[in-house]
Design a protein around this motif. Sequence first.
Motif, short mmCIF file in Angstrom:
data_model
loop_
_atom_site.label_atom_id
_atom_site.label_comp_id
_atom_site.label_asym_id
_atom_site.label_seq_id
_atom_site.Cartn_x
_atom_site.Cartn_y
_atom_site.Cartn_z
N HIS A 158 -2.05 2.39 2.40
CA HIS A 158 -1.73 2.54 3.69
C HIS A 158 -0.98 3.85 3.76
N ARG B 287 -8.62 4.32 3.52
CA ARG B 287 -8.07 2.79 4.24
C ARG B 287 -7.90 3.24 5.77
N ASN B 288 -8.40 4.68 6.24
CA ASN B 288 -8.08 5.18 7.41
C ASN B 288 -9.46 4.82 8.21
N ARG C 200 -6.41 -2.63 7.62
CA ARG C 200 -5.75 -1.43 8.38
C ARG C 200 -6.00 -1.21 9.87
N GLY D 246 0.80 -1.24 0.06
CA GLY D 246 0.01 -0.03 -0.12
C GLY D 246 0.90 1.08 0.05
#
Length: 335
Positions: free
Chosen positions: A101, A125-126, A196, A76
């Motif tokens: 990421h 992705r957070n 994540r 990522g």
Amino acid sequence: MRVAILTHGKFPDRAKTALGILRYGDHEVVALLDRDRAGQRVNDVVSDVQDAPIVDSMADAPDCDALVVGIAPIGGGFDDSWRDDVRTAIEHGCDVVAGLHYFLSDDDEFARLAEECGVDLRDVRNPPDDLTVAEGTAGEVDAQVVLTVGSDCSSGKMTTCYELREAARERGLDAAVVPTGQTGIMISGWGIAIDRVISDFAAGATERLVRQAGNHDILFVEGQGALAHPAYSGVTTAILHGSQPDSLVFCHVAGNEQFGGYPSFDIPPLPEYVELYERMSSSLGGSTVDAGSINTKDLTEQEATVAVTEFGEAIDAPATDPVRHGCDEILDAIL
């Protein structure tokens, strides 16, 4: 929303996010950014998705609302060769959406420029910051919960979910996809990227998604990774246990014998793999592999027919290539 999608050098085989948006998203794609294919069109390369021109850079793209990073590389990370395109997008007033990421909002240059230009950096992705451990309550939802699982990463789990959703809706069922990865989140507009999440909370995050999905007849939960994968088995286990599925759909790419990127590791024999998934789910309701989905895109029609038949025999369940042949047979088995 009008979007441009960045895929430099990876379209189509290594641009899963881009393909997912082109095939299932509601966005109007105005351009694909790919230096290796500039001057072509999307449908010159992939015929069964939304068409758009392929251009060399963001500077060549038509006006749009956002730039989407349509690549999710191993690990990522952010490739610095994309920096000019992201910078140009921000300066043109476009939001930037990424499933990496590497968070664009943590990049000092991009964060400063986005604030100056009044645009958003969306790092899908957070994860939320209020996740908890699982309580074992996903099985209490009224919907039938179906989880796609795979022999490897990139084995068609997300694609199978969206194809099954459409097939179920065509039968009048209230069906939804539960997105657990960056591409599904970009398509559906909600979800949590489970890979994540802190490992203790990953099953709990999956459980939250299933419970938040609302009242539906059937939920198709997007699987991630693979249970025997040397690197990504953890996220697979968390989703399997957190979703407490009623049924599993086993996904595979025709001809694959080793894990992608790990050529020294063989994919287990498919009957053993099915048994492994069923054993791992036995303590939480005992879901079974009720159907199979196989990607035959690199085969002729005759070869694909043989591959589907052999795959179904190997996993002892009805099977199909959902893009090529539709989902009716495996939906029957699930229902």
